[in-house]
Enzyme design. Structure first.
Site, mmCIF file in Angstrom:
data_model
loop_
_atom_site.group_PDB
_atom_site.id
_atom_site.type_symbol
_atom_site.label_atom_id
_atom_site.label_comp_id
_atom_site.label_asym_id
_atom_site.label_seq_id
_atom_site.Cartn_x
_atom_site.Cartn_y
_atom_site.Cartn_z
ATOM 1 N N LYS A 1 -3.124 -6.275 -5.208
ATOM 2 C CA LYS A 1 -2.900 -4.863 -4.873
ATOM 3 C C LYS A 1 -1.453 -4.657 -4.426
ATOM 4 O O LYS A 1 -0.985 -3.539 -4.279
ATOM 5 C CB LYS A 1 -3.863 -4.424 -3.771
ATOM 6 N N ASP B 1 -8.835 -5.545 7.895
ATOM 7 C CA ASP B 1 -8.817 -5.645 6.433
ATOM 8 C C ASP B 1 -7.618 -4.825 5.942
ATOM 9 O O ASP B 1 -7.641 -3.598 5.953
ATOM 10 C CB ASP B 1 -10.151 -5.094 5.901
ATOM 11 N N GLN C 1 -5.718 -2.333 1.558
ATOM 12 C CA GLN C 1 -5.099 -1.088 1.082
ATOM 13 C C GLN C 1 -3.900 -0.683 1.933
ATOM 14 O O GLN C 1 -3.299 0.371 1.683
ATOM 15 C CB GLN C 1 -6.135 0.052 1.079
ATOM 16 N N CYS D 1 -17.127 0.326 -4.145
ATOM 17 C CA CYS D 1 -17.596 -0.766 -3.270
ATOM 18 C C CYS D 1 -17.615 -0.311 -1.811
ATOM 19 O O CYS D 1 -17.279 -1.088 -0.895
ATOM 20 C CB CYS D 1 -16.739 -2.030 -3.421
ATOM 21 N N HIS E 1 -15.184 -1.354 3.104
ATOM 22 C CA HIS E 1 -15.460 -1.910 1.779
ATOM 23 C C HIS E 1 -16.584 -2.937 1.955
ATOM 24 O O HIS E 1 -16.702 -3.556 3.018
ATOM 25 C CB HIS E 1 -14.184 -2.593 1.272
HETATM 26 N N1 C6P Z 1 -10.957 -2.577 -3.380
HETATM 27 C C1 C6P Z 1 -10.948 -0.758 -4.982
HETATM 28 O O1 C6P Z 1 -10.959 -0.299 -6.129
HETATM 29 P P1 C6P Z 1 -10.393 -8.131 -3.247
HETATM 30 O O2 C6P Z 1 -11.377 -7.760 -4.311
HETATM 31 O O3 C6P Z 1 -10.821 -9.342 -2.461
HETATM 32 O O4 C6P Z 1 -8.985 -8.218 -3.737
HETATM 33 O O5 C6P Z 1 -10.345 -6.887 -2.229
HETATM 34 C C2 C6P Z 1 -11.517 -6.428 -1.635
HETATM 35 C C3 C6P Z 1 -11.246 -5.208 -0.822
HETATM 36 C C4 C6P Z 1 -11.369 -5.288 0.552
HETATM 37 N N2 C6P Z 1 -11.090 -4.238 1.346
HETATM 38 C C5 C6P Z 1 -10.682 -3.069 0.840
HETATM 39 C C6 C6P Z 1 -10.355 -1.949 1.768
HETATM 40 C C7 C6P Z 1 -10.548 -2.922 -0.548
HETATM 41 O O6 C6P Z 1 -10.134 -1.756 -1.048
HETATM 42 C C8 C6P Z 1 -10.860 -4.013 -1.399
HETATM 43 C C9 C6P Z 1 -10.788 -3.875 -2.894
HETATM 44 C C10 C6P Z 1 -10.815 -2.251 -4.773
HETATM 45 O O7 C6P Z 1 -10.994 -0.033 -4.002
HETATM 46 C C11 C6P Z 1 -11.735 -3.002 -5.671
HETATM 47 S S1 C6P Z 1 -13.420 -2.761 -5.244
#
Ligand code: C6P
Length: 415
Positions: free
Chosen positions: A235, A209, A212, A373, A132
């Site tokens: 999430k 990270d 997910q 993203c 991401h």
């Molecule tokens: N992915 C998706 O629709 P935040 O925005 O900080 O809560 O998470 C960022 C992030 C970081 N790593 C991974 C693997 C992610 O999937 C995400 C967030 C969302 O896939 C929003 S772009």
């Protein structure tokens, strides 16, 4: 297209669980909502909504600052979440858990604080080709500042990491390996235990990270031996604006503060400031108190169902969805790793993902379309964007049938 026959059994009562999520009860464009955008953000159970409401209705006060009753109650509730997250991730102590805004801020904290102190010109940071943007850009910024180099683990056509290429990237200049536990764009579950072990053998640190992964599988940071692990509350069926960065205390103690302000200090004079102990050294300013308390309720909720049961059910749903979608001619799944979490990312011949998403929306079906993203993933697969259905434990085979029927209709419309 005829619906598949579902033989899926969940280890919990899915209909009862659905009843805990008020948002799922609505109709969208006159059709029952089918919410399949859980990787972007998941829905919130009443237990979370009520915990936040109770904070604002009954306990509302700033934390760590007041001797009065409301402040004491708020502090206790907020800090209780830290204890819950310690158990949730199996951290050694609650002081290894820093509250942040989300995964993005967790990674930025490490890149900024650890990176500024420990990365020098000529050093290397390794990320993977399925990250991401949150796990690419902070490292790029750091590399630009320091004259360090970003190296990328390539992925194969299924969306699996090429581990032999990873091994070749590791060397005496590697300082950090930062990799997703689960890819948001492909659903790939990466072999993070092995990735961390290989990083350590090369003398590097490893950041995982977990954005997910945390909502879908049991995470044990001690078993993984990860140096840092980040996830987002929103999430995990919790509120937006709160997340957690886990870090080994030895590393966190040696790192400089990320931001300066209230709560992160012990003493301040104009000559010198001394910093607070962990975790507060990294928590400057009034935090998202209601969010933190809501996150605690989300962790409790997920624990009550059980991540083992959640993972097993979602695995079945994924297999069912993969089968249903593969019956649609001209549909190509992007991401077919052998170890996959509940993400169905796909393209359809001659139809733009945004058109698919818009037509599905009119049927009450919420999916995400775009690059998620993760633009390098799109480049790797030679597509500008995908349509992504991402599942949670409250989804059903009937909802997957609705998606498959919707896509068949989309195909007819654009034929
Ligand atoms: N992915 C998706 O629709 P935040 O925005 O900080 O809560 O998470 C960022 C992030 C970081 N790593 C991974 C693997 C992610 O999937 C995400 C967030 C969302 O896939 C929003 S772009």
């Amino acid at each position: 297209m005829s619906a598949l026959v579902s033989t899926i059994q969940a280890g919990f009562d899915v209909e009862k669980v659905r009843g805990d999520f008020p948002v799922l009860k609505q109709k969208v464009h006159g059709k029952p909502l089918v919410y399949l955008d859980n990787a972007a953000t998941s829905q919130k159970p009443l237990a979370v909504i009520e915990a936040i409401r109770k904070f604002y209705e009954v306990d509302c006060a700033n934390i760590h600052r007041g001797v009065h009753e409301l402040s004491q109650r708020s502090t206790a509730a907020y800090e209780q979440t830290r204890v819950k997250v310690k158990q949730f991730l199996n951290a050694r102590t609650k002081n290894e858990l820093i509250f942040v805004r989300g995964t993005t801020e967790g990674i930025n904290l490490v890149a900024s604080s650890w990176g500024r102190k420990c990365v020098k010109s000529g050093d290397e940071i390794v990320v993977s080709g399925m990250e991401h943007h949150s796990n690419i850009v902070p490292w790029q910024i750091l590399c630009e500042e320091k004259g360090a180099k970003l190296r990328v683990i390539p992925i194969d056509d299924r969306g699996e990491l090429l581990m032999e290429e990873y091994e070749k990237l590791l060397g005496p200049r590697t300082r950090m390996v930062a990799v997703a536990h689960v890819s948001n764009a492909l659903g790939t579950v990466n072999p993070v235990r092995e990735i961390v072990e290989m990083a350590h053998k090369a003398g590097a640190l490893a950041l995982i990270d977990g954005a997910q992964a945390a909502p879908h599988m049991k995470v044990d940071v001690q078993a993984l031996d990860a140096d840092f692990y980040a996830f987002s509350g929103h999430k995990l069926f919790g509120p937006t604006g709160v997340g957690v960065l886990y870090g080994k205390s030895k590393l966190l103690n040696a790192m400089p503060p990320y931001q300066g302000g209230g709560d992160m200090i012990r003493t301040v004079t104009f000559e010198k400031t001394t910093y607070n102990d962990l975790p507060y050294k990294f928590e400057a300013g009034t935090p998202n108190i209601a969010g933190g308390i809501g996150l605690g309720a989300a962790v409790d909720y997920v624990n009550r169902i059980g991540l083992d049961k959640i993972g097993a059910y979602e695995h079945e749903l994924l297999a069912y969805g993969t089968e249903a979608l593969s019956q649609i001619g001209g549909l190509r799944l992007i991401g077919t790793a052998r170890q996959k979490a509940a993400v169905l990312s796909f393209v359809m011949e001659g139809i733009h993902p945004h058109d698919i998403g818009t037509v599905l929306d009119r049927m009450g079906i919420a999916v995400r379309t775009g690059h998620h993203c993760a633009q390098p993933v799109m480049d790797r697969f030679g597509v500008p964007a995908t349509t992504r259905a991402s599942l949670a434990f409250y989804n059903t085979t009937a909802e997957i049938d609705a998606l498959a029927a919707g896509l068949t209709k989309v195909k007819e419309m654009f034929a």
